[in-house]
Design an enzyme around this catalytic site. Sequence first.
Site, PDB file in Angstrom:
ATOM      1  CG  ASP A  49      -0.332   0.017   2.530  1.00  0.00           C
ATOM      2  OD1 ASP A  49       0.899  -0.143   2.616  1.00  0.00           O
ATOM      3  OD2 ASP A  49      -1.058   0.194   3.540  1.00  0.00           O
TER       4      ASP A  49
ATOM      5  CG  ASP B 165       0.411  -4.004   2.248  1.00  0.00           C
ATOM      6  OD1 ASP B 165       0.207  -4.722   3.235  1.00  0.00           O
ATOM      7  OD2 ASP B 165       1.172  -3.009   2.267  1.00  0.00           O
TER       8      ASP B 165
ATOM      9  CE  LYS C 220       3.087  -5.661   4.113  1.00  0.00           C
ATOM     10  NZ  LYS C 220       2.479  -4.622   4.967  1.00  0.00           N
TER      11      LYS C 220
ATOM     12  CD  GLU D 202       0.291  -1.341   8.146  1.00  0.00           C
ATOM     13  OE1 GLU D 202      -0.107  -0.563   9.047  1.00  0.00           O
ATOM     14  OE2 GLU D 202       0.806  -0.937   7.090  1.00  0.00           O
TER      15      GLU D 202
ATOM     16  CD  GLU E  42       7.676  -0.171   8.091  1.00  0.00           C
ATOM     17  OE1 GLU E  42       6.791  -0.952   7.670  1.00  0.00           O
ATOM     18  OE2 GLU E  42       7.868   0.967   7.620  1.00  0.00           O
TER      19      GLU E  42
HETATM   20  O1  KIV Z   1       3.592  -1.156   1.773  1.00  0.00           O
HETATM   21  C1  KIV Z   1       4.780  -1.507   1.852  1.00  0.00           C
HETATM   22  O2  KIV Z   1       5.606  -1.222   0.977  1.00  0.00           O
HETATM   23  C2  KIV Z   1       5.185  -2.270   3.016  1.00  0.00           C
HETATM   24  C3  KIV Z   1       6.616  -2.693   3.121  1.00  0.00           C
HETATM   25  C4  KIV Z   1       7.534  -1.563   3.268  1.00  0.00           C
HETATM   26  C5  KIV Z   1       6.818  -3.715   4.164  1.00  0.00           C
HETATM   27  O3  KIV Z   1       4.375  -2.556   3.839  1.00  0.00           O
END
Ligand code: KIV
Length: 290
Positions: A52, A91, A120, A122, A189
């Site tokens: 994202d 994401d 993915k 968060e 992160e």
């Molecule tokens: O959105 C993204 O690019 C990320 C990475 C930096 C892990 O979440």
Amino acid sequence: MSHTSEPPVERVTIPVLQRWKHERRRIVMTTAYDAVTARIAEAVVDIILVGDSVGNVCLGFEDTLPVSMAMMKHHLEAVARTKPRALLVADMPFLSFHLGVKETIRNAGDFVRRGAAAVKLEGGANRVEMVRALVDCEIPVMGHLGLTPQSVNVMGGFKVQGQRTEAALRLLDDAHSLQEAGCFALVLEGIPAELGARATESLTIPTIGIGAGPDCSGQVLVFHDVLGLTEGRRPRFVRAYAEGFKLLQETLSRWAADVRNGTFPTPQESYRLPKGLEDQLSNWTRSNKA
Ligand code: KIV
């Protein structure tokens, strides 16, 4: 390619990543947002993330909060069309996995239908229910802890996390909750290197660090950061391997100068009429002169 110490040979799958964790083979992940970046990256890295971060890197937003499912799908489709051998992870954007299990599954399923091998998301213990529900639907999930950009307003900026005992212990607890819920890997992160190391050695799943020190199972950087395509101050954890922005701008200005001074295009860069047709054209021009 002469720079890779361990060239990526196999099609990367989740069992392959689990094996690499046990073999202590470091995992390389970067982002891609379109077919060009995907084609460049896929020959080099093990995991491609349609992040994202497309919001701030490509779309001109200040952070990732305005990024929607529609935007993510558009970019994922472009990357997926290249059929990368790297594992393709999409994401989950802000609010796509917060409004209930059904909506979370529908959104993640939309990504899988568009070619993502995994998603993915968060967050820590507060996301366990969603992770379990996705894993139950055979959708592999990568977790993301520490400096989670979608929490920018709660964190009061993009600040290093886990620097106090309570926060460090919470991160370790969160990491284990996500592992137990079925995450196949975790992004860590913006945390102290010691915490990255501690999480990595105590988990059986791989950790992918970004500003989390050298002892994670792998590393991720945003594609445009590695190539120096992003402007402005770079965070400490970014190592740019080229000054891509300057290089590309200088290259473009050489072409612009050639256009302006009339040296582009040359006859070799132009098409010609077949013989005879040119005479007919000059006859036409003569009789049609204004
Ligand atoms: O959105 C993204 O690019 C990320 C990475 C930096 C892990 O979440």
